[in-house]
Design an enzyme around this catalytic site. Structure first.
Site, PDB file in Angstrom:
ATOM      1  N   ARG A 118      -3.631   3.120  24.215  1.00 43.28           N
ATOM      2  CA  ARG A 118      -3.682   2.173  23.572  1.00 43.28           C
ATOM      3  C   ARG A 118      -1.596   2.114  24.043  1.00 43.28           C
ATOM      4  NH1 ARG A 118      -7.828   4.493  22.082  1.00 43.28           N
ATOM      5  NH2 ARG A 118      -8.923   3.296  20.147  1.00 43.28           N
ATOM      6  N   GLY A 150       2.107  -5.603   9.986  1.00 41.29           N
ATOM      7  CA  GLY A 150       2.587  -6.197   8.524  1.00 41.29           C
ATOM      8  C   GLY A 150       0.292  -6.711   7.609  1.00 41.29           C
ATOM      9  N   CYS A 195      -5.737   8.677  24.767  1.00 36.60           N
ATOM     10  CA  CYS A 195      -5.665   7.141  24.288  1.00 36.60           C
ATOM     11  C   CYS A 195      -5.248   6.565  26.015  1.00 36.60           C
ATOM     12  CB  CYS A 195      -4.351   8.137  23.631  1.00 36.60           C
ATOM     13  SG  CYS A 195      -3.637   6.740  23.108  1.00 36.60           S
ATOM     14  N   ASP A 224       6.646  42.646 -12.041  1.00 32.65           N
ATOM     15  CA  ASP A 224       6.892  42.729 -13.384  1.00 32.65           C
ATOM     16  C   ASP A 224       6.310  42.299 -14.502  1.00 32.65           C
ATOM     17  OD1 ASP A 224       9.010  43.884 -14.511  1.00 32.65           O
ATOM     18  OD2 ASP A 224       9.047  41.901 -15.459  1.00 32.65           O
ATOM     19  N   TYR A 227       0.256   4.249   0.999  1.00 31.04           N
ATOM     20  CA  TYR A 227       0.794   5.123   2.149  1.00 31.04           C
ATOM     21  C   TYR A 227       1.214   4.374   3.594  1.00 31.04           C
ATOM     22  CZ  TYR A 227      -3.724   2.665   3.329  1.00 31.04           C
ATOM     23  OH  TYR A 227      -4.510   1.110   3.383  1.00 31.04           O
ATOM     24  N   CYS A 228       1.241   3.230   3.408  1.00 25.49           N
ATOM     25  CA  CYS A 228       2.049   2.339   4.268  1.00 25.49           C
ATOM     26  C   CYS A 228       3.657   1.868   4.286  1.00 25.49           C
ATOM     27  CB  CYS A 228       0.962   1.303   4.544  1.00 25.49           C
ATOM     28  SG  CYS A 228       1.671   0.144   5.522  1.00 25.49           S
ATOM     29  N   ARG A 245       1.593  -0.117  22.012  1.00 22.41           N
ATOM     30  CA  ARG A 245       1.624  -0.874  20.898  1.00 22.41           C
ATOM     31  C   ARG A 245       3.345  -1.085  20.883  1.00 22.41           C
ATOM     32  NH1 ARG A 245      -0.971   3.257  18.978  1.00 22.41           N
ATOM     33  NH2 ARG A 245      -2.612   2.604  16.876  1.00 22.41           N
ATOM     34  N   CYS A 249       0.427  -1.353   0.330  1.00 19.55           N
ATOM     35  CA  CYS A 249      -0.393   0.648   0.148  1.00 19.55           C
ATOM     36  C   CYS A 249       0.737   1.422   0.133  1.00 19.55           C
ATOM     37  CB  CYS A 249      -0.689   0.108   1.310  1.00 19.55           C
ATOM     38  SG  CYS A 249      -2.019  -1.207   1.121  1.00 19.55           S
TER      39      CYS A 249
END
Length: 626
Positions: free
Chosen positions: A331, A141, A329, A596, A100-101, A333, A98
């Site tokens: 989260r 992934g 938030c 100009d 964007y990935c 990872r 992808c």
């Protein structure tokens, strides 16, 4: 010492945390609106994280009386945010590419031996669940290409306290695997799909397979998943024209189509102009469905949820760039190579894999996790700063470059060396030192052992505030003009953006817009003039260094309301000094050229608002926010 001894007993492998976590025969944990301070009161002195496990005194009595455990101090940050949601990457590999990935050329994958094993994944999951995580999302992934993904889900399902197991997939293998995944205990499914046009789908993901993804979506609906979430990254000039088609999918199917603002990651060539904001998407959809209704969402939900009245499904917006949700938030990872990221857009990572493989105890793991969580910032840096930050490609927020053998912390762009030290009470402490290209920055790194260190292993952050006295760099000690000596600096990638505005008035603006000026195509001439001037900056401004420019762009936006042309120049180099002056020279000369070309129509032209918008790659980055 008593706390350490208690920890040793609690982490006995035969009869430890399971016994401690069960209160009066039931498993309960407090998820109320209590503040971090209230948690500290409940825990006693939680500034030393180890005391969370102190079972003596009134704390234990309150736990026994209420049958409820306070939320883990290790997973609560300094702003009171409780992190009960863990995203775990199972692999760096993906069967799509992808745009964007992942960079078009792909990414260098981490050697297999440095990825988390199945046993290590389950060990970390179990530890986080014991501390209060009740939702785990498996990512990549592409997680479904991991051969033992079904087994991992089945083992996670056995862990007491875990309420939700979710997965984010590209859908290519979903239809085939879904029956086994559901039997193993999979609760929620997110499927990535960025176009409903097969040819465009193949262009975006650089692979075939549109029909497989659609088959996976239908299979998920057939098997009772409701809603089935469909993630769509919206990019201007690519798929923003399909917004209404995606919304129409929710009329007959129990889908939640989630429109995601295009986010910057290494290699995806993020451009602010490609980003379609939440508000723009919402306005477009409301033109077709004015009765679009905002639904109530939970405090920690990332998506703003809407529903077209009468439709079976709903739609959401992930507004990471234009309207962040950092304040709620919850989260964390873990990447496929075992690094803990406390923020998707942060570039500091803590290697839990290295800690595990060093033979550290669960208590030491918790100390490291707790220290990382407490360093989490109040919010990310904002879209303009994020786009200039060094971070992993999205595919590797799952993986990344091969870390050194010993470090527990890795910050992108800075090599971290961890020196083992022995602290009081025989606790292992690693102080991390930064070796950077700048002698000044390395000499300013502050090394300290805080209260957190005394409780266990502390990993220090390399971002140190600089409080140097302001002074002019282009003057010598006698105040005379002089060129700065940059010979000792290491060449880095440097970029600067500047803009200027020329107010034209209605007549000149119309002629410029229609390309009907007597002198010809003013914008093309001005573009060339800006590029040529940028290359001559050192000849025009005496103390500027001559630089080999890697790239120069000059663009124009015509402002109908002000009857003005807004000129933007971006310059890049790989050198020892910045290109701010080159960008400013480019917009200035481009504006003069437009003047100009238009002065035969009117001399009532105003060049204004010449300014630097941003610069990156030097000692300090700069971003001018609106």
């Amino acid at each position: 010492m008593a706390a350490i001894a208690t920890l040793g007993r609690l982490f006995d492998k035969h009869n430890t945390l399971t016994r401690f976590r069960k209160v009066s025969g039931s498993f309960q944990r407090l998820f109320s609106g209590a503040t971090h301070r209230e948690n500290e009161d409940e825990l006693g002195d939680s500034t030393v994280a180890a005391s969370y496990f102190d079972r003596s005194g009134s704390t234990q009595e309150r736990v026994k009386e209420n049958g409820i455990l306070p939320f883990s101090a290790f997973l609560t940050d300094s702003f009171g945010r409780r992190h009960n949601y863990l995203r775990m990457s199972l692999t760096e590999k993906c069967n799509l590419r992808c745009q964007y990935c992942m960079p078009e050329e792909g990414v260098k994958l981490t050697p297999r031996a440095q990825l988390l094993t199945t046993s290590e994944i389950l060990t970390l999951a179990r530890l986080f669940i014991q501390e209060g995580v009740d939702k785990i999302r498996l990512t990549g992934g592409e997680p479904l290409i991991r051969p033992d993904v079904v087994d991992i889900i089945a083992e996670l399902r056995k862990l007491e306290g875990l309420k939700t197991i979710a997965i984010t997939t590209n859908g290519m293998s979903l239809a085939k695997l879904l029956p086994k995944l559901k039997d193993a205990g999979l609760d929620l499914i997110n499927i990535s799909l960025d176009s409903l046009v097969p040819a465009k789908f193949e262009f975006i993901v650089r692979r075939k397979g549109f029909h497989k993804v659609m088959e996976g979506i239908d299979k998920a609906i057939e098997m009772g998943y409701n809603p089935v979430k469909v993630n769509c990254v919206v990019m201007r000039g690519l798929n923003e024209d399909e917004l209404l088609d995606f919304v129409a999918l929710t009329e007959k199917k129990p889908l939640e189509v989630r429109f995601i603002e295009y986010m910057p990651f290494d290699g995806n060539k993020w451009n602010f102009k490609k980003m379609v904001s939440y508000q723009e998407m919402l306005d477009c959809i409301r033109q077709q469905w004015p009765n679009l209704e905002l639904l109530q969402s939970g405090h920690t939900d990332t998506a703003k949820i809407y529903k077209v009245q009468g439709f079976k499904g709903q739609l959401g917006f992930i507004t990471s760039m234009s309207d962040h949700f950092c304040g709620s938030c919850n989260r964390l990872r873990i990447t496929a190579d075992g690094n803990l990221k406390v923020c998707l857009f942060g570039n500091s990572e803590v290697s839990l894999r290295d800690v595990l493989r060093s033979g550290a105890s669960e208590e030491e793991l918790l100390q490291i996790i707790g220290a990382a969580v407490r360093r989490k910032k109040k919010q990310h840096a904002g879209m303009f700063s994020i786009s200039q930050m060094k971070n992993r490609p999205m595919i590797l927020i799952g993986g990344g470059p091969d870390p050194l053998k010993s470090p527990f912390l890795r910050a992108s762009g800075t090599t971290m060396f961890c020196t083992p030290m022995i602290a009081k009470m025989n606790q292992s402490v690693r102080l991390c030192h930064s070796r950077s290209s700048s002698k000044d920055s390395s000499s300013k790194l502050i090394q300290s052992v805080s209260d957190e260190t005394q409780a266990g292993i502390h990993v220090s952050n390399t971002h140190v505030d600089e409080t140097t006295e302001a002074h002019l760099t282009h003057t010598d000690t006698q105040g005379r003009a002089t060129m700065v000596d940059v010979g000792g600096k290491v060449p880095t990638r440097r970029t600067a953006m500047a803009c200027a505005t020329i107010v034209l008035g209605p007549t000149a603006f119309r002629l410029l817009q229609d390309n009907k000026l007597a002198k010809g195509d003013a914008l093309t001439v001005a573009q060339l003039a800006g590029i040529m001037a940028s290359k001559q900056t050192s000849a025009l401004i005496p103390l500027c260094h001559p630089l080999p420019l890697d790239h120069i762009s000059v663009t124009f936006d015509l402002d109908e309301l002000q009857k003005a042309a807004v000129i933007t120049a971006t310059c890049s180099t790989t050198g020892r000094t910045g290109v701010e002056m080159e960008a400013l020279t480019a917009v200035s000369v481009a504006a003069l050229t437009v003047y100009d070309m238009c002065k035969s129509v009117s001399h009532d032209l105003i060049i204004t608002d010449v300014k630097l918008v941003s610069k990156t790659g030097g000692k300090r980055d700069f971003h001018r926010h609106p």
